[in-house]
Design an enzyme around this catalytic site. Sequence first.
Site, short mmCIF file in Angstrom:
data_model
loop_
_atom_site.label_atom_id
_atom_site.label_comp_id
_atom_site.label_asym_id
_atom_site.label_seq_id
_atom_site.Cartn_x
_atom_site.Cartn_y
_atom_site.Cartn_z
N LYS A 18 57.46 -26.32 5.19
CA LYS A 18 57.18 -25.80 6.53
C LYS A 18 55.98 -26.51 7.14
O LYS A 18 55.95 -26.86 8.32
CB LYS A 18 56.96 -24.29 6.49
N LYS A 19 54.97 -26.75 6.29
CA LYS A 19 53.79 -27.48 6.75
C LYS A 19 54.20 -28.92 7.12
O LYS A 19 53.81 -29.44 8.16
CB LYS A 19 52.81 -27.54 5.58
N ASP A 76 44.12 -29.79 4.04
CA ASP A 76 43.91 -28.54 3.32
C ASP A 76 43.56 -27.50 4.37
O ASP A 76 42.78 -27.78 5.30
CB ASP A 76 42.79 -28.67 2.28
N GLY A 171 53.17 -18.24 5.38
CA GLY A 171 51.90 -17.71 4.90
C GLY A 171 51.46 -16.45 5.62
O GLY A 171 52.21 -15.48 5.74
N TYR A 172 50.26 -16.47 6.17
CA TYR A 172 49.67 -15.28 6.80
C TYR A 172 50.12 -15.10 8.26
O TYR A 172 49.65 -14.18 8.95
CB TYR A 172 48.14 -15.38 6.74
N HIS A 198 45.34 -24.47 14.31
CA HIS A 198 44.32 -25.25 13.64
C HIS A 198 44.84 -26.64 13.26
O HIS A 198 44.19 -27.65 13.44
CB HIS A 198 43.86 -24.49 12.39
#
Length: 219
Positions: A18-19, A76, A171-172, A198
């Site tokens: 996904k990233k 990261d 994730g979140y 971000h």
Amino acid sequence: MPEHPSDTTLVLASRNPKKSREISALLAPYGLKVVGVDQFANVPEVDEDRDSFIGNAQKKAAEVAQVVRRWTIAEDSGLCVDALNGAPGVYSARYAHEDRPDGESVDRQTQDSLNNAKLIRELSDIPRDRRTAKYICHVSVADPEGVVRLDVECACRGMIIDEPRGENGFGYDPYFSIPEYHRTFGELSGLVKNCLSHRSRAMQRLIPQLVALLAGERR
Ligand code: IMP
């Protein structure tokens, strides 16, 4: 290196699909293509054992570049919650490590659910208006010798909500709400997340530097 930016392919030091999809979409309009590290045989897993985003991003970029001998981009990222003194921060991916059944390794989705459950548990005594948070993303680029040549870091601020909303992102994201939009990253489309996030901000800052660096290398 190829002659034109449109021919430039970088290796992306991530195994998170996904990233990787988000990063490919952000770089594609600039003629910068990425191939995942999983396309290369024999690249060992990088141990993300540094205590900062920059430390882990630089380590991933340098170690992968040294193996594949190509320009490598690594990032990261994580969630920093103000009322938790910046936790989970650099430990975002393995926040609920100890909650895994018998310490087993679990798939990404289960890990995300355990992490989110722990986050909401830890915030249970914190009033809603004090649940401010930010996602941080640090991006590093290493040259084919494994020397880190670029670093950028950006953040995106939001609030943590109690109940998950939306199926998008990872994730979140279902708990991370952008107050201006009254929507979580789980509810906003990938297109909107890729304007605000971000990761998007870090890439937008990186791209002109990366294009100039690669052009300079060709001269
Ligand atoms: P990394 O792969 O070690 O950089 O881990 C980053 C972790 O931070 C992910 O596993 C997520 O838990 C969290 N994270 C980073 N960026 C995002 C995002 O855009 N949405 C949701 N969670 C994120």
